[in-house]
Design a protein around this motif. Sequence first.
Motif, short mmCIF file in Angstrom:
data_model
loop_
_atom_site.label_atom_id
_atom_site.label_comp_id
_atom_site.label_asym_id
_atom_site.label_seq_id
_atom_site.Cartn_x
_atom_site.Cartn_y
_atom_site.Cartn_z
N ASN A 181 0.85 -1.19 0.00
CA ASN A 181 0.00 0.00 0.00
C ASN A 181 0.88 1.24 0.00
OD1 ASN A 181 -2.31 -1.62 0.33
ND2 ASN A 181 -2.04 -1.63 2.55
N LEU A 182 0.60 2.17 -0.91
CA LEU A 182 1.50 3.31 -1.09
C LEU A 182 0.77 4.64 -1.02
CD1 LEU A 182 3.41 2.05 -4.27
CD2 LEU A 182 4.15 1.83 -1.89
N MET A 183 1.44 5.63 -0.42
CA MET A 183 1.04 7.04 -0.58
C MET A 183 2.20 7.71 -1.31
SD MET A 183 0.23 9.90 2.33
CE MET A 183 0.72 11.60 2.07
N LEU A 184 1.93 8.12 -2.55
CA LEU A 184 2.99 8.72 -3.38
C LEU A 184 2.78 10.23 -3.43
CD1 LEU A 184 3.02 6.21 -6.40
CD2 LEU A 184 4.41 6.16 -4.30
N VAL A 185 3.81 10.97 -3.06
CA VAL A 185 3.72 12.44 -3.03
C VAL A 185 4.73 12.98 -4.03
CG1 VAL A 185 3.94 14.50 -1.61
CG2 VAL A 185 3.21 12.33 -0.57
N SER A 244 3.20 2.63 3.01
CA SER A 244 4.49 3.32 3.03
C SER A 244 4.34 4.62 2.23
CB SER A 244 5.62 2.45 2.47
OG SER A 244 5.39 2.13 1.12
N VAL A 245 5.10 5.62 2.64
CA VAL A 245 4.96 6.98 2.08
C VAL A 245 6.24 7.36 1.36
CG1 VAL A 245 4.58 9.41 2.68
CG2 VAL A 245 3.39 7.60 3.97
N TRP A 246 6.09 7.83 0.14
CA TRP A 246 7.26 8.12 -0.71
C TRP A 246 7.17 9.53 -1.27
CZ3 TRP A 246 11.01 4.34 -1.16
CH2 TRP A 246 10.66 3.10 -0.62
N LEU A 247 8.22 10.33 -1.09
CA LEU A 247 8.26 11.68 -1.64
C LEU A 247 9.18 11.71 -2.85
CD1 LEU A 247 8.75 13.99 1.51
CD2 LEU A 247 6.70 12.77 0.77
N SER A 248 8.75 12.40 -3.91
CA SER A 248 9.62 12.58 -5.07
C SER A 248 9.45 14.02 -5.58
CB SER A 248 9.26 11.58 -6.17
OG SER A 248 7.94 11.81 -6.62
N GLY A 249 10.22 14.39 -6.60
CA GLY A 249 10.10 15.72 -7.20
C GLY A 249 11.13 16.70 -6.66
N LEU A 304 13.74 19.01 0.50
CA LEU A 304 13.42 20.17 1.35
C LEU A 304 12.27 19.83 2.31
CD1 LEU A 304 13.87 23.29 1.75
CD2 LEU A 304 12.08 23.62 0.05
N ILE A 305 11.23 19.21 1.79
CA ILE A 305 10.06 18.89 2.61
C ILE A 305 10.35 17.68 3.51
CG2 ILE A 305 7.65 18.08 2.49
CD1 ILE A 305 8.05 21.08 1.98
N SER A 306 11.11 16.73 2.99
CA SER A 306 11.45 15.55 3.79
C SER A 306 12.11 15.96 5.10
CB SER A 306 12.40 14.65 2.98
OG SER A 306 12.90 13.62 3.78
N ALA A 307 12.96 17.00 5.03
CA ALA A 307 13.68 17.44 6.23
C ALA A 307 12.72 18.00 7.28
CB ALA A 307 14.71 18.50 5.84
N GLN A 308 11.51 18.36 6.87
CA GLN A 308 10.55 18.95 7.80
C GLN A 308 9.59 17.92 8.40
OE1 GLN A 308 10.48 22.04 8.78
NE2 GLN A 308 12.16 22.66 7.46
N ILE A 309 9.49 16.77 7.75
CA ILE A 309 8.44 15.82 8.14
C ILE A 309 8.96 14.81 9.15
CG2 ILE A 309 6.95 13.98 7.24
CD1 ILE A 309 6.52 15.60 4.80
N THR A 310 8.26 14.72 10.27
CA THR A 310 8.69 13.79 11.32
C THR A 310 8.01 12.43 11.18
OG1 THR A 310 7.03 14.77 12.75
CG2 THR A 310 9.28 15.58 13.01
N GLU A 311 6.86 12.39 10.49
CA GLU A 311 6.18 11.10 10.27
C GLU A 311 7.06 10.24 9.34
OE1 GLU A 311 3.24 10.01 11.49
OE2 GLU A 311 2.59 11.85 12.46
N LYS A 312 6.91 8.92 9.45
CA LYS A 312 7.76 8.01 8.67
C LYS A 312 7.50 8.15 7.16
CE LYS A 312 9.30 3.18 8.78
NZ LYS A 312 9.23 2.90 7.37
#
Length: 237
Positions: free
Chosen positions: A112-116, A201-206, A211-219
């Motif tokens: 299961n994915l949350m893609l950002v 699982s949560v995945w950031l791209s782009g 920059l945003i990853s450094a701000q997010i404390t959630e996994k």
Amino acid sequence: MSEHQSSCLLVDIGNTRIKYARNSDGNHLDVRVAGSLSDIPLNGVREIRVAAVARAEEARNWEESVPSGVRFKRAVVKPEWHGLTCAYEDCSRLGVDRWLALLAGRKEIGGNLMLVSLGSAITVDYLTGEGVHEGGYILPGLTMMRQSLGQTTAQVGFAEGQNQNICPGKNTEQCVDHGVLCITRDFLQQRIACLRGKDYSVWLSGGDARLISAQITEKHEIAESLVLRGLRHCFDM
Ligand SMILES: Nc1ncnc2c1ncn2[C@@H]1O[C@H](COP(=O)(O)OP(=O)(O)O)[C@@H](O)[C@H]1O
Ligand SMILES: CC(C)(COP(=O)(O)O)[C@@H](O)C(=O)NCCC(=O)O
């Protein structure tokens, strides 16, 4: 890398930047940025695979100019691909970049994915391990938010957002920059928190992912070049 793979060029035409890479056997893609499509070197290229959500006319002109013998393939969204189903009733309205990220997520990540995607726009898409695209969200991206304030208010100038600070600003640029960062972080934190206990699982791209990853404390994790990765798979029958 096999000659066959490296002769295949993958191109992601976003609203801000053109990203491209030669296909490879392994996980790593050597991604470059081009100012225009005609700047992309085509030496040894036998096939070009394109994901375009912008620069429609430039892409058409480029397609006409590529040497004969080079196959030119444009990715399109389909209602279904290898068990992956599109949430939109009219799938042609879903951005092909979002579709390709879903394909890459299904093929290369799984579960299961949350893609950002944090690009010109911010998009969020949910995909179950069974291949059901559950829909998502579209928001303005960080630069777009800053620019819209600069363009539509008389006294708010636009500054390049560089620092990672979200404390209350002490000048106009800081107030805009920190506000934009703060609202994006809080939105994503809240979306991720909603998934607690659901095994996503949560995945950031782009371009703004780190920059945003450094701000997010959630996994969460960073996923590199999901659109280009999706292009590797989307023409598999
Ligand atoms: N060197 C850079 N050039 C342009 N945008 C950048 C750069 N570094 C980070 N960014 C940010 O990344 C965003 C573009 O990300 P990208 O994933 O390339 O978007 P798109 O796919 O929409 O073209 C910009 O809006 C900006 O906020
Ligand atoms: C939402 C987007 C603008 C994101 O584009 P990007 O930020 O990657 O350049 C793009 O996926 C798009 O034009 N989508 C069409 C509308 C939709 O997906 O519903």
